[in-house]
Design an enzyme around this catalytic site. Structure first.
Site, PDB file in Angstrom:
ATOM      1  N   HIS A  60      12.832 -11.704 -14.821  1.00  8.57           N
ATOM      2  CA  HIS A  60      13.360 -11.306 -16.128  1.00  8.57           C
ATOM      3  C   HIS A  60      12.214 -11.051 -17.110  1.00  8.57           C
ATOM      4  CE1 HIS A  60      16.553 -13.573 -14.137  1.00  8.57           C
ATOM      5  NE2 HIS A  60      17.444 -13.080 -14.989  1.00  8.57           N
TER       6      HIS A  60
ATOM      7  N   SER B 259      17.682  -7.906 -12.394  1.00  7.63           N
ATOM      8  CA  SER B 259      17.349  -8.272 -13.778  1.00  7.63           C
ATOM      9  C   SER B 259      16.011  -7.709 -14.223  1.00  7.63           C
ATOM     10  CB  SER B 259      17.344  -9.796 -13.930  1.00  7.63           C
ATOM     11  OG  SER B 259      18.626 -10.333 -13.682  1.00  7.63           O
TER      12      SER B 259
END
Length: 319
Positions: A258, A193
């Protein structure tokens, strides 16, 4: 000179080097582009139509779109993003078959024993700060990352080249694990991610910064959908981190990767995407971003070497 002769002349004169004076020559009137836009180009095959789609999807100026369309060659293909995605799928299938588990794999006691997973107890094994990108929590995370890597990463690589996009992706991956090691010291990390969010945030920021020039269809709707999907993925990661649906013996993977990837995309990625057909080393902003990223790396290295002992962090024992 007729249209076909003009196009042939442009193709013969264009060089593949990023330092080419193509745009400068156009501005000075030494060269010319066809009057019609690429959308009016007739008789294109399937692949050239895809190249035209990529040009309008990624680049904000018509002169850049023409430059890319006429200089593009199918060799070498965009192999980096395709190879990374294929490797992630193969690794996931191997662990899924081995563990007989296809969702929430981190809850399996054998999963965290993988030499690819980043675990705070294995910080000395430096390769784990990158190789965790090949491991995923389950089908939903793998599917989300693979879809975005192919839909956004491949067109970006086709336009900006393997070196720039691989640098951006890996910088997001590395920043993700290092940020977790600083801000969430007990948490392991899995999934690509960090790199995916670096690509997505760079592309979205480039679209916003060049809103008037972008000709991709339904750009506002697509922007909203992308932000909703990315936000929901972060929300899912937060939920798994703090409210796991099943009891587990150790901490759950962190969501900070993220956010770190998004920061890398907006800073480093936006600089890369705005410097199309220009050397990065000639851009002052590139050196500022590179210095900031290098400072972060240096701080993170010292943090991982000294801070855990100085702060007395109680990390879970490595599997």
């Amino acid at each position: 000179m007729d249209r076909s002769s003009l196009l042939q002349l442009i193709q013969e004169q264009i060089s593949s080097k990023r330092s080419s004076s193509f745009k400068r020559a156009i501005a000075n009137g030494q060269r010319a582009l066809p009057r019609d836009g690429l959308l009016d180009e007739p008789g294109l095959g399937v692949y050239k139509r895809f190249v035209r789609y990529v040009a309008y999807e990624i680049l904000p100026r018509e002169v850049d779109r023409h430059w890319y369309f006429y200089r593009h060659r199918s060799c070498p293909p965009p192999v980096f993003m395709a190879s990374v995605t294929l490797a992630q799928i193969i690794v996931f299938l191997c662990y899924g078959a081995r563990l007989n588990k296809w969702v929430l794999q981190t809850y399996h006691p054998e999963y965290m024993k993988s030499p690819l997973v980043y675990h705070p107890g294995h910080r000395a094994r430096a390769w784990r700060f990158l190789t965790y990108m090949f491991m995923h929590v389950g089908l939903e995370q793998l599917g989300f990352n693979a879809l975005l890597q192919l839909m956004i990463g491949v067109p970006l690589e086709m336009v900006h080249g393997l070196l720039r996009i691989s640098l951006l992706y890996l910088a997001g991956v590395l920043a993700g694990s290092l940020t977790v090691s600083i801000t969430d010291m007990r948490a392991p990390v899995v999934g690509g991610s960090g790199g995916v969010y670096a690509l997505c945030s760079a592309h979205l920021a480039n679209v916003v910064m060049n809103w008037a020039g972008m000709r991709c269809p339904y750009k506002l709707l697509r922007m909203v959908l992308a932000l909703v999907c990315m936000s929901s993925e972060v929300g899912r990661a937060v939920w798994l981190r703090f409210s796991p649906p099943l009891p587990a013996s150790g901490p759950q993977p962190s969501f900070m990767a993220h956010l770190a990837g998004a920061v890398v995309g907006v800073s480093m990625g936006l600089t890369i995407l705005r410097s199309y057909e220009e050397r990065l080393r000639d851009q002052c902003g590139w050196w500022v971003v590179l210095l900031a990223y290098g400072t972060f790396l240096l701080f993170a290295i010292f943090w991982n070497v000294f801070a855990y002992d100085l702060l007395g962090a109680h990390i879970p024992p490595p599997p």
